[in-house]
Design an enzyme around this catalytic site. Structure first.
Site, PDB file in Angstrom:
ATOM      1  N   ASP A  31      30.903  48.580  34.133  1.00 30.25           N
ATOM      2  CA  ASP A  31      30.832  47.366  33.313  1.00 30.25           C
ATOM      3  C   ASP A  31      29.717  47.490  32.390  1.00 30.25           C
ATOM      4  OD1 ASP A  31      31.260  44.881  36.230  1.00 30.25           O
ATOM      5  OD2 ASP A  31      32.510  46.483  35.352  1.00 30.25           O
ATOM      6  N   GLU A  33      29.082  50.194  30.544  1.00 31.13           N
ATOM      7  CA  GLU A  33      29.745  50.904  29.293  1.00 31.13           C
ATOM      8  C   GLU A  33      30.628  50.120  28.448  1.00 31.13           C
ATOM      9  OE1 GLU A  33      31.242  53.926  32.028  1.00 31.13           O
ATOM     10  OE2 GLU A  33      30.586  55.681  30.766  1.00 31.13           O
ATOM     11  N   TYR A  34      31.341  49.143  29.417  1.00 33.21           N
ATOM     12  CA  TYR A  34      32.143  48.416  28.709  1.00 33.21           C
ATOM     13  C   TYR A  34      31.364  47.231  27.699  1.00 33.21           C
ATOM     14  CZ  TYR A  34      36.105  44.974  27.941  1.00 33.21           C
ATOM     15  OH  TYR A  34      36.825  43.796  27.366  1.00 33.21           O
ATOM     16  N   ASP A  35      30.484  46.712  28.338  1.00 36.02           N
ATOM     17  CA  ASP A  35      29.722  45.488  27.553  1.00 36.02           C
ATOM     18  C   ASP A  35      29.070  46.268  26.459  1.00 36.02           C
ATOM     19  OD1 ASP A  35      28.327  44.013  30.775  1.00 36.02           O
ATOM     20  OD2 ASP A  35      30.350  44.010  29.607  1.00 36.02           O
ATOM     21  N   GLU A 110      60.051  37.997  46.645  1.00 35.86           N
ATOM     22  CA  GLU A 110      58.759  38.033  45.951  1.00 35.86           C
ATOM     23  C   GLU A 110      57.817  36.966  46.879  1.00 35.86           C
ATOM     24  OE1 GLU A 110      59.050  36.685  41.975  1.00 35.86           O
ATOM     25  OE2 GLU A 110      60.641  37.715  41.462  1.00 35.86           O
ATOM     26  N   LYS A 112      55.601  33.967  47.185  1.00 41.27           N
ATOM     27  CA  LYS A 112      55.431  32.481  46.340  1.00 41.27           C
ATOM     28  C   LYS A 112      54.181  32.392  46.002  1.00 41.27           C
ATOM     29  CE  LYS A 112      57.427  28.068  45.959  1.00 41.27           C
ATOM     30  NZ  LYS A 112      56.164  27.218  45.710  1.00 41.27           N
ATOM     31  N   ARG A 133      53.947  23.905  32.798  1.00 40.53           N
ATOM     32  CA  ARG A 133      55.532  23.763  33.507  1.00 40.53           C
ATOM     33  C   ARG A 133      55.466  22.234  32.739  1.00 40.53           C
ATOM     34  NH1 ARG A 133      58.278  21.434  37.305  1.00 40.53           N
ATOM     35  NH2 ARG A 133      60.469  21.714  37.299  1.00 40.53           N
ATOM     36  N   GLU A 168      52.560  32.479  37.381  1.00 40.71           N
ATOM     37  CA  GLU A 168      51.804  31.714  38.180  1.00 40.71           C
ATOM     38  C   GLU A 168      50.369  31.709  38.040  1.00 40.71           C
ATOM     39  OE1 GLU A 168      54.020  29.437  39.633  1.00 40.71           O
ATOM     40  OE2 GLU A 168      52.852  28.507  41.223  1.00 40.71           O
ATOM     41  N   LYS A 284      65.565  35.990  45.319  1.00 47.65           N
ATOM     42  CA  LYS A 284      66.451  35.668  44.071  1.00 47.65           C
ATOM     43  C   LYS A 284      67.576  36.729  43.873  1.00 47.65           C
ATOM     44  CE  LYS A 284      62.107  34.761  41.658  1.00 47.65           C
ATOM     45  NZ  LYS A 284      61.250  35.187  40.429  1.00 47.65           N
TER      46      LYS A 284
END
Ligand SMILES: NC(=O)c1cnc(OC2CCCC2)nc1N
Length: 324
Positions: A31, A33-35, A110, A112, A133, A168, A284
């Site tokens: 974190d 290094e990212y910052d 999947e 839900k 939605r 979602e 599905k």
């Protein structure tokens, strides 16, 4: 290095590491290094605001609250699912499917996710609009709150002319507990469950508040696409993953309804151990051309059902009654 090259390099490196951390859960740098890289980009963009682009990681959290949410019309209806509650009802669904398209039906199962559905639009590979939605036809524009979700890519790995996906939005079980602790210490109303917390957070007018709620998302459907054609739902999920999305976790292709039933029970057994709430399993038809043959009713597809688990017995959130 010239400033414009360095800004471009930092944007790409930061988006790459953000994907590794938030989508693949496999960070490659700390974190810290990212910052440091993030702060360097912020400084350079301050010097050259003309070089800021919408897909820069610095553009995720807007600084001005909205007055309200614009209504938007969905180009493609966001359908809902019909529910089944037993193996018999599931078998009846399978019979109807096989009557219409024959016995070689493949299904995808999947989890839900118990959150709220949103659609994301990408134009030329850049995230341009996100909406709830609503009633399936009219939703609310919540783009700036969705931008705070770090697992939503601001730019896709492929520059498709148009892509609209559905997913979602949810809050993890541990973030839900943290949020309610914060609500309580702020003397605010507690959220009854993670789904309500996600809905309340997504409808925050101030994106800085939405950002604190650590919303997350799983993507599971292509609503519209130009520049690619796909045969099956499982190909779709793999394609969405290639583009940089976080897709339905652990989806399974099943050759028949018995394998579907086994998968439904396997997911049901592990429900307590996963980090986010699910309220069912979605079944599905895998072939997109078979889906065309089956079609839809006004609101729901005939090629999918949601198997709903009995509600888990959970400790209720005790709302404190302040006795003066
Ligand atoms: N909550 C979920 O996890 C979920 C919801 N919906 C769908 O499918 C839509 C796409 C077409 C009809 C319903 N899949 C899901 N996994």
């Amino acid at each position: 290095m010239e400033i414009d090259k360095r800004i471009l390099e930092l944007r790409e490196v930061l988006n790459y590491h953000s994907h590794k951390y938030y989508v693949e859960d496999a960070p490659e740098i700390s974190d810290f290094e990212y910052d440091a890289l993030y702060r360097e980009l912020e400084k350079l963009e301050e010097e050259r605001p003309d070089l800021i682009t919408p897909d820069s990681p610095t553009q995720r959290v807007g600084d001005k609250p909205l007055e309200g949410f614009k209504k938007v019309l969905h180009a493609v209806q966001m359908q809902s699912l019909s529910d089944v509650f037993s193996r018999e009802e599931l078998l009846a669904f399978d019979r109807r499917v096989r009557e219409a398209i024959g016995d070689n039906t493949e299904y995808v199962v999947e989890k839900k996710i118990d959150g709220l559905s949103v659609s994301l639009i990408y134009e030329n590979g850049v995230f341009t609009r996100g909406a709830t939605r609503g009633d399936g036809l009219v939703g609310e524009d919540v783009t700036q709150n969705l931008k705070t979700i770090k697992s939503i890519p601001l730019k896709l790995k492929k520059q498709l002319p148009l892509l609209e996906v559905r997913g979602e939005v949810f809050i993890s079980k541990k973030d839900f507990i943290r949020i309610n602790e914060e609500q309580e210490s702020a003397g605010q109303q507690l959220f009854a469950n993670p789904r309500n917390a996600a809905a309340g957070s997504l409808r925050q007018l101030d994106p800085k508040v939405a950002n604190l709620r650590k919303l997350d998302i799983f993507i599971f459907n292509i609503q519209r696409i130009e520049g690619e054609s796909l045969e099956t739902h499982s190909d779709t999920l793999d394609f969405l993953k290639e583009l940089g999305f976080k897709v339905s976790p652990g989806y399974k292709v099943c050759q028949d309804i018995n394998a579907v039933w086994d998968e439904i029970n396997r997911i049901g057994d592990e429900r307590g151990d996963i980090g986010f709430e699910i309220d069912g399993a979605v079944v599905k038809v895998n072939s997109l051309s078979h889906r065309e043959v089956l079609g839809s009713t006004i609101k729901t597809p005939r090629w999918a059902v949601a198997y709903k688990y009995p509600a888990e017995v959970k400790e209720t959130v005790v709302t404190k009654i302040w006795v003066n």
